[in-house]
Design an enzyme around this catalytic site. Structure first.
Site, PDB file in Angstrom:
ATOM      1  N   ARG A  25     -10.449 -66.598-134.127  1.00 25.20           N
ATOM      2  CA  ARG A  25      -9.746 -66.664-135.471  1.00 25.20           C
ATOM      3  C   ARG A  25      -9.690 -65.671-136.479  1.00 25.20           C
ATOM      4  NH1 ARG A  25      -7.414 -71.209-138.406  1.00 25.20           N
ATOM      5  NH2 ARG A  25      -8.030 -70.969-140.758  1.00 25.20           N
ATOM      6  N   ILE A  51      -2.317 -69.624-142.788  1.00 22.41           N
ATOM      7  CA  ILE A  51      -2.807 -69.762-141.571  1.00 22.41           C
ATOM      8  C   ILE A  51      -3.663 -71.178-141.884  1.00 22.41           C
ATOM      9  CG2 ILE A  51      -5.060 -68.186-142.010  1.00 22.41           C
ATOM     10  CD1 ILE A  51      -5.346 -68.189-139.120  1.00 22.41           C
ATOM     11  N   SER A  52      -3.276 -72.236-141.051  1.00 22.32           N
ATOM     12  CA  SER A  52      -3.844 -73.643-141.356  1.00 22.32           C
ATOM     13  C   SER A  52      -5.395 -73.627-141.093  1.00 22.32           C
ATOM     14  CB  SER A  52      -3.218 -74.428-140.553  1.00 22.32           C
ATOM     15  OG  SER A  52      -1.581 -74.703-140.804  1.00 22.32           O
ATOM     16  N   GLN A  53      -5.994 -74.425-141.832  1.00 24.75           N
ATOM     17  CA  GLN A  53      -7.427 -74.659-141.403  1.00 24.75           C
ATOM     18  C   GLN A  53      -7.566 -75.141-139.953  1.00 24.75           C
ATOM     19  OE1 GLN A  53      -7.241 -78.619-144.173  1.00 24.75           O
ATOM     20  NE2 GLN A  53      -8.813 -78.901-143.033  1.00 24.75           N
ATOM     21  N   PHE A 190       1.225 -78.392-146.251  1.00 26.17           N
ATOM     22  CA  PHE A 190       1.933 -77.296-145.838  1.00 26.17           C
ATOM     23  C   PHE A 190       2.861 -76.747-146.524  1.00 26.17           C
ATOM     24  CE2 PHE A 190       0.388 -79.504-142.120  1.00 26.17           C
ATOM     25  CZ  PHE A 190       0.112 -78.592-141.240  1.00 26.17           C
TER      26      PHE A 190
END
Length: 198
Positions: A25, A51-53, A190
């Site tokens: 990541r 960038i999403s969790q 989001f």
């Protein structure tokens, strides 16, 4: 990350857990964010995008219920991290990004790291990639207003799932649609899904 953030919060698909344990990541975030790459939260990556969790990425991948032979569509490439995870779970990933700088950087990172079954396209992701449809799963990483885009639903293969955050009123939920049936999974937040026709 896999044990503390994912398995403890309900990510149980071992293929998803293995993929997320494998994909680095930190290589998909800006250099000044790398020390925070594995924290349980979203990180900014430029162009007003994030960038999403990790948990969200794992949840969306798990909801697709992939077997390994599918071609999957992702709407919203961002840094390319979720596409890299998906690439370990299916045969091929087509990912669409509307910001040229993000698309180019994601494509370069994916190529450098050897994720050669991911194709990055530049364009309006809400229209999908009809020339490559049908897809064995569709993951949308930006919030649609009221309903998932019809163009995307029309590009699903029979029995395949679309996973998409949807805002209705003041509420925003991650939903899964399969064979016309909708299931609300979790409250989420989001960035908005921007369409060229709006």
């Amino acid at each position: 990350m896999v044990e503390r953030q994912l398995r403890r919060r309900g990510i149980h698909d071992e293929r998803v857990l293995a993929a997320m344990g494998e994909v680095p990541r930190e290589m998909f975030v800006p250099p000044d964010q790398r020390k925070r790459a594995y924290r349980d939260g979203a990180l900014r990556i430029g162009e007003g995008q994030t960038i999403s969790q990790p948990w969200i990425v794992g949840c969306m991948c798990q909801l697709l219920e992939l077997h390994g032979d599918e071609r999957v569509l992702e709407v919203g490439t961002g840094s390319g991290y979720a596409a890299a995870v998906l690439s370990r779970l299916c045969a091929a990933v087509v990912t669409v990004e509307r910001f040229e700088s993000l698309a180019e950087e994601a494509a370069a990172t994916l190529a450098e790291l050897g994720y050669d079954n991911v194709e990055v396209l530049l364009g309006d992701g809400s229209q999908g990639a009809p020339e490559l449809a049908p897809f064995g799963g569709i993951s949308v990483t930006a919030t649609a207003r009221d309903e998932p885009p019809r163009a995307l639903l029309e590009q699903l293969a029979p029995g395949a799932a679309l996973v998409c955050p949807v805002a209705r009123g003041r509420r925003e939920h991650l939903i899964r649609v399969r064979d016309g049936r909708e299931e609300a999974v979790a409250a989420v937040r989001f960035v908005p899904l921007v369409r060229d026709d709006e």
